[in-house]
Design an enzyme around this catalytic site. Structure first.
Site, mmCIF file in Angstrom:
data_model
loop_
_atom_site.group_PDB
_atom_site.id
_atom_site.type_symbol
_atom_site.label_atom_id
_atom_site.label_comp_id
_atom_site.label_asym_id
_atom_site.label_seq_id
_atom_site.Cartn_x
_atom_site.Cartn_y
_atom_site.Cartn_z
ATOM 1 N N GLU A 1 -7.032 84.153 41.997
ATOM 2 C CA GLU A 1 -8.475 83.946 41.852
ATOM 3 C C GLU A 1 -9.013 82.781 42.685
ATOM 4 O OE1 GLU A 1 -9.530 83.669 37.711
ATOM 5 O OE2 GLU A 1 -8.663 85.615 37.235
ATOM 6 N N GLU B 1 -4.520 91.062 35.822
ATOM 7 C CA GLU B 1 -4.944 90.444 34.558
ATOM 8 C C GLU B 1 -6.003 91.313 33.910
ATOM 9 O OE1 GLU B 1 -6.395 86.382 34.669
ATOM 10 O OE2 GLU B 1 -4.751 85.765 35.980
#
Ligand code: IFM
Length: 429
Positions: A157, A344
């Site tokens: 991320e 995720e």
């Protein structure tokens, strides 16, 4: 509400796993160098419950128990992250060596992420040199673990790390640079590309990245709302995916980046073996609404998504937005999109009988199956997270785990969702 229908069948060979990250679970802070997160949490008022990750889940000392939990769950893979500041300390790779051995012995594929926000203190993503240092560190990890690792993730991320950590200052390193944070994005992307090359030079295969994505919904059809939502979509979704998958920045962005951008893009766009998607929720975005958000005047405002349940993080539960996201990705990137792993997906809820988490995961697996049925090549799915852990600026107040952790005693207790996910995996086997 969980339906009583079983989760639909996924293709043979589909990779099922769970994810964690080093800073959020490892503890043993005294046995590694310090990271930007250690310095950040030492500053009063930065973490909502005043906590730090110095002990977290004490995973460095309890990893055998945690691998046994993974084996009991029946996952095929475990995504963890390697702490760069630990690797920088004497013998720091020994822990990951032992963890990797333990996973292999349990029949669980190790999937290391090389950077999940815990930058060694003293390094700075505004500096171009940090990208080259990251590639050198990646090569060291590959030299040590490469004989047992077949799936690598470079960064986690980078969009959140740029936005929350460097533009808005609510995460480490706590910089409030607003649009001057753009070099941080570029240097992370460059670090990724250099690391892909370094990993391949070290003989590694199966290399990808984990980016956070979610559909951006305009607050209305009004052109000002649509424009603001488009801008937000560029920042969160396209600024990272376009360079990686298309070898170019979205219009208007490339000129704001430092260095020889065209040459860097050739590195950034090294072909990937898979593309990791972290998905939690869509975002509704409109024109600036007059009030400051995240302590800043931004060219957009994030609005509530009405009529949906929300998790303890306040995030709306919208499973079908995962289908929308993946089919949209396929439409935008076509054959440039490699096989996708959902690296995720999960939610924060309190309690051991976590029916709301089961409903969330059940809904998202169905939505994922819809995406496969629509032709998106998805090869795996990882729940965030195995354990309740240190949720960054929210400290220990958000519980994302399939396994409850009593942070006073370190006792692990599988929640209802652990049993549910184990049964899903058995049925899929
Ligand atoms: O805990 C984080 C993780 O570190 C990165 N992705 C989102 C999770 C939940 O906020």
């Amino acid at each position: 509400m969980v339906t009583t229908n079983p989760v639909p069948r996924f293709p043979a060979g589909f990779l099922w796993g769970v994810s964690t990250s080093a800073h959020q679970i490892e503890g043993s802070a005294g046995t590694r160098e310090r990271s930007v997160w250690d310095a950040f949490t030492d500053r009063p008022g930065r973490v909502s419950d005043g906590s730090t990750a110095a002990v977290a889940c004490d995973h460095c000392r309890r990893y055998r128990e945690d691998v046994a939990l993974l084996a009991g769950l029946g996952v095929g893979a475990y995504r963890f992250s390697v702490s760069w500041p630990r690797v920088d300390s004497p013998g720091g790779l020994d822990f990951y060596d032992r963890l990797t051995d333990e996973l292999c012995a349990a029949g669980v594929r190790p999937v290391p992420t090389l950077f999940h926000w815990d930058l060694p203190l003293g390094l700075d993503w505004r500096e171009r040199d940090t990208a080259a240092r990251f590639a050198a560190y990646a090569a060291r990890v590959a030299d040590r673990l490469g004989d047992r690792v077949s799936t690598w993730i470079t960064l986690n991320e980078p969009a959140e790390h740029t936005l929350l950590g460097h533009a808005l200052g609510v995460h480490a390193p706590g910089e409030r640079l607003l649009f001057d944070a753009l070099p941080v994005a570029h240097h992370q992307l460059l670090a990724h590309g250099l690391a892909v090359r370094a990993l391949r030079a070290a003989g590694a295969t199966g290399i990808g990245i984990a980016n956070s994505h979610g559909p951006t919904w305009p607050a209305s059809d009004d052109p000002t709302d649509r424009e603001a939502a488009g801008f937000y979509d560029v920042l969160l979704n396209r600024m990272f995916a376009d360079p990686l998958l298309l070898g170019r920045y979205p219009d208007g962005i490339g000129g704001l980046m430092p260095g020889d951008v065209a040459a860097d893009l050739a590195v950034i766009a090294e072909p990937l073996d898979f593309y990791g998607v972290n998905y939690y929720a869509p975002t509704r975005v409109g024109a600036p609404a007059g009030e400051r958000q995240f302590g800043a005047e931004l060219p957009f405002s994030v609005r509530r998504i009405e009529g949906r349940p929300v998790t303890d993080s306040g995030w709306p539960v919208v499973p079908e937005a995962l289908t929308e996201l993946l089919t949209g990705f396929r439409a935008r990137y076509g054959d440039r999109l490699p096989p996708v792993l959902i690296t995720e997906n999960g939610c924060a809820y309190d309690g051991l009988d976590d029916q709301a988490r089961i409903a969330y995961l059940d809904g998202h697996l169905r939505a994922l199956h819809e995406a496969l049925a629509a032709g998106v090549d998805v090869r795996g799915y990882f729940v965030w997270s195995l354990l309740d852990n240190f949720e960054w600026a929210e400290g220990y107040t958000r519980r994302f785990g399939l396994v409850h952790v009593d942070f006073a005693t370190q006792r692990r207790t599988p929640k209802a969702s652990y049993g549910w996910f184990r049964d899903v995996l058995r049925a899929q086997a």
